[in-house]
Design a protein around this motif. Structure first.
Motif, PDB file in Angstrom:
ATOM      1  N   ILE A   1       0.839  -1.206   0.000  1.00 19.06           N
ATOM      2  CA  ILE A   1       0.000   0.000   0.000  1.00 19.06           C
ATOM      3  C   ILE A   1       0.868   1.249   0.000  1.00 19.06           C
ATOM      4  O   ILE A   1       0.630   2.184  -0.762  1.00 19.06           O
ATOM      5  N   VAL A   2       1.900   1.261   0.840  1.00 19.31           N
ATOM      6  CA  VAL A   2       2.790   2.418   0.918  1.00 19.31           C
ATOM      7  C   VAL A   2       3.502   2.630  -0.412  1.00 19.31           C
ATOM      8  O   VAL A   2       3.567   3.743  -0.929  1.00 19.31           O
ATOM      9  N   VAL A   3       4.036   1.565  -0.991  1.00 15.41           N
ATOM     10  CA  VAL A   3       4.751   1.683  -2.269  1.00 15.41           C
ATOM     11  C   VAL A   3       3.814   2.164  -3.356  1.00 15.41           C
ATOM     12  O   VAL A   3       4.152   3.048  -4.145  1.00 15.41           O
ATOM     13  N   THR A   4       2.593   1.629  -3.411  1.00 18.79           N
ATOM     14  CA  THR A   4       1.625   2.065  -4.411  1.00 18.79           C
ATOM     15  C   THR A   4       1.317   3.548  -4.251  1.00 18.79           C
ATOM     16  O   THR A   4       1.298   4.300  -5.225  1.00 18.79           O
ATOM     17  N   GLY A   5       1.113   3.985  -3.013  1.00 16.47           N
ATOM     18  CA  GLY A   5       0.851   5.406  -2.761  1.00 16.47           C
ATOM     19  C   GLY A   5       2.009   6.285  -3.177  1.00 16.47           C
ATOM     20  O   GLY A   5       1.829   7.331  -3.791  1.00 16.47           O
ATOM     21  N   LEU A   6       3.217   5.847  -2.857  1.00 17.86           N
ATOM     22  CA  LEU A   6       4.393   6.622  -3.241  1.00 17.86           C
ATOM     23  C   LEU A   6       4.556   6.660  -4.752  1.00 17.86           C
ATOM     24  O   LEU A   6       4.925   7.681  -5.322  1.00 17.86           O
ATOM     25  N   LEU A   7       4.287   5.540  -5.418  1.00 17.13           N
ATOM     26  CA  LEU A   7       4.385   5.515  -6.876  1.00 17.13           C
ATOM     27  C   LEU A   7       3.407   6.504  -7.501  1.00 17.13           C
ATOM     28  O   LEU A   7       3.766   7.253  -8.406  1.00 17.13           O
ATOM     29  N   LEU A   8       2.178   6.528  -7.011  1.00 15.05           N
ATOM     30  CA  LEU A   8       1.183   7.463  -7.538  1.00 15.05           C
ATOM     31  C   LEU A   8       1.596   8.905  -7.287  1.00 15.05           C
ATOM     32  O   LEU A   8       1.473   9.757  -8.167  1.00 15.05           O
ATOM     33  N   ALA A   9       2.107   9.194  -6.099  1.00 16.03           N
ATOM     34  CA  ALA A   9       2.545  10.557  -5.781  1.00 16.03           C
ATOM     35  C   ALA A   9       3.728  10.967  -6.634  1.00 16.03           C
ATOM     36  O   ALA A   9       3.869  12.125  -7.020  1.00 16.03           O
ATOM     37  N   ALA A  10       4.591  10.022  -6.944  1.00 15.48           N
ATOM     38  CA  ALA A  10       5.807  10.334  -7.679  1.00 15.48           C
ATOM     39  C   ALA A  10       5.565  10.544  -9.169  1.00 15.48           C
ATOM     40  O   ALA A  10       6.349  11.205  -9.838  1.00 15.48           O
TER      41      ALA A  10
ATOM     42  N   GLY B   1       9.668   2.814   8.749  1.00 17.51           N
ATOM     43  CA  GLY B   1       8.785   1.776   9.256  1.00 17.51           C
ATOM     44  C   GLY B   1       9.203   0.377   8.851  1.00 17.51           C
ATOM     45  O   GLY B   1       8.792  -0.608   9.462  1.00 17.51           O
ATOM     46  N   MET B   2      10.028   0.283   7.819  1.00 14.08           N
ATOM     47  CA  MET B   2      10.537  -1.013   7.374  1.00 14.08           C
ATOM     48  C   MET B   2      11.805  -1.407   8.127  1.00 14.08           C
ATOM     49  O   MET B   2      12.353  -2.475   7.895  1.00 14.08           O
ATOM     50  N   GLY B   3      12.284  -0.523   9.011  1.00 15.13           N
ATOM     51  CA  GLY B   3      13.491  -0.818   9.768  1.00 15.13           C
ATOM     52  C   GLY B   3      14.766  -0.587   8.983  1.00 15.13           C
ATOM     53  O   GLY B   3      15.835  -1.066   9.365  1.00 15.13           O
ATOM     54  N   LEU B   4      14.691   0.180   7.890  1.00 11.90           N
ATOM     55  CA  LEU B   4      15.865   0.464   7.066  1.00 11.90           C
ATOM     56  C   LEU B   4      16.528   1.742   7.543  1.00 11.90           C
ATOM     57  O   LEU B   4      15.925   2.564   8.220  1.00 11.90           O
ATOM     58  N   ASP B   5      17.767   1.909   7.158  1.00 13.67           N
ATOM     59  CA  ASP B   5      18.549   3.051   7.615  1.00 13.67           C
ATOM     60  C   ASP B   5      19.236   3.669   6.407  1.00 13.67           C
ATOM     61  O   ASP B   5      19.399   3.031   5.365  1.00 13.67           O
ATOM     62  N   GLY B   6      19.653   4.904   6.560  1.00 11.90           N
ATOM     63  CA  GLY B   6      20.345   5.560   5.465  1.00 11.90           C
ATOM     64  C   GLY B   6      21.138   6.753   5.938  1.00 11.90           C
ATOM     65  O   GLY B   6      21.007   7.200   7.077  1.00 11.90           O
ATOM     66  N   ALA B   7      21.972   7.243   5.037  1.00 16.34           N
ATOM     67  CA  ALA B   7      22.718   8.487   5.247  1.00 16.34           C
ATOM     68  C   ALA B   7      22.292   9.431   4.136  1.00 16.34           C
ATOM     69  O   ALA B   7      22.331   9.071   2.953  1.00 16.34           O
ATOM     70  N   LEU B   8      21.857  10.623   4.523  1.00 15.99           N
ATOM     71  CA  LEU B   8      21.425  11.634   3.567  1.00 15.99           C
ATOM     72  C   LEU B   8      22.328  12.840   3.734  1.00 15.99           C
ATOM     73  O   LEU B   8      22.547  13.300   4.855  1.00 15.99           O
TER      74      LEU B   8
END
Length: 176
Positions: free
Chosen positions: A5-14, A115-122
């Motif tokens: 659901i989240v990915v679908t929403g993000l795809l539509l927004a993008a 929410g997926m427990g992923l991490d990153g550096a921005l």
């Protein structure tokens, strides 16, 4: 199910977003995206807008509660890139490196990645360029997930371009 659901929403927004950023690399467990734009202001002006005016340029549809004015960045080591809407609050990222007028680095997972427990550096990188300042937005994210992160790259890519585009457009309008 929630991730779908989240990915679908993000795809539509993008889909309505600006051109894609540059995908530097992608794999099942992570990716790196980089995008840059030149703005007609000096690095100090760009820096001040980046850290002090985030609520004026960040896309409101990429906030938890639909109001970018609720965002703030504390430009100090350990500072918070936060969103506060009364008792509803989100700690988006932690500021880990500050070199005023040049580099702001934050770590954490943005949006659904958190929410997926992923991490990153921005990193927001500012450098003198012909015509003003080059702002580069660089994001490397990864970690364990049962999902193949390569499928998220097009969405994150477009959202990052929107975020940088928001700052660049704000600074261009400010320069007029």
């Amino acid at each position: 199910m929630r991730n779908t659901i989240v990915v679908t929403g993000l795809l539509l927004a993008a889909l309505a977003g600006p051109a894609q950023a540059e995908v530097k690399d992608s794999a099942a467990n992570g990716f790196t995206i980089e995008n840059s734009q030149v703005v007609p202001v000096d690095a100090k002006t760009a820096w001040d807008a980046l850290v002090n005016d985030v609520g004026r340029w960040w896309p409101k549809d990429h906030t938890w509660w639909g109001d970018a004015t609720k965002l703030s960045i504390q430009p100090r080591a350990g500072g918070c890139f936060c969103e506060r809407n009364g008792r509803q609050q989100a700690w988006h990222m932690t500021v880990t490196f500050v070199d005023p007028g040049q580099t702001l680095r934050m770590t954490g997972g943005l949006g659904p990645l958190q929410g997926m427990g992923l991490d990153g550096a921005l990193e927001w990188r500012l450098a003198k360029a012909e015509g003003g300042t080059r702002i580069t937005l660089w994001y490397r994210a990864g970690g364990y997930t049962p999902d193949d992160l390569r499928k998220f790259v097009p969405v994150v890519d477009k959202v990052q371009a929107q975020q940088l585009g928001g700052l660049a457009d704000y600074l261009r309008a400010k320069a007029k």
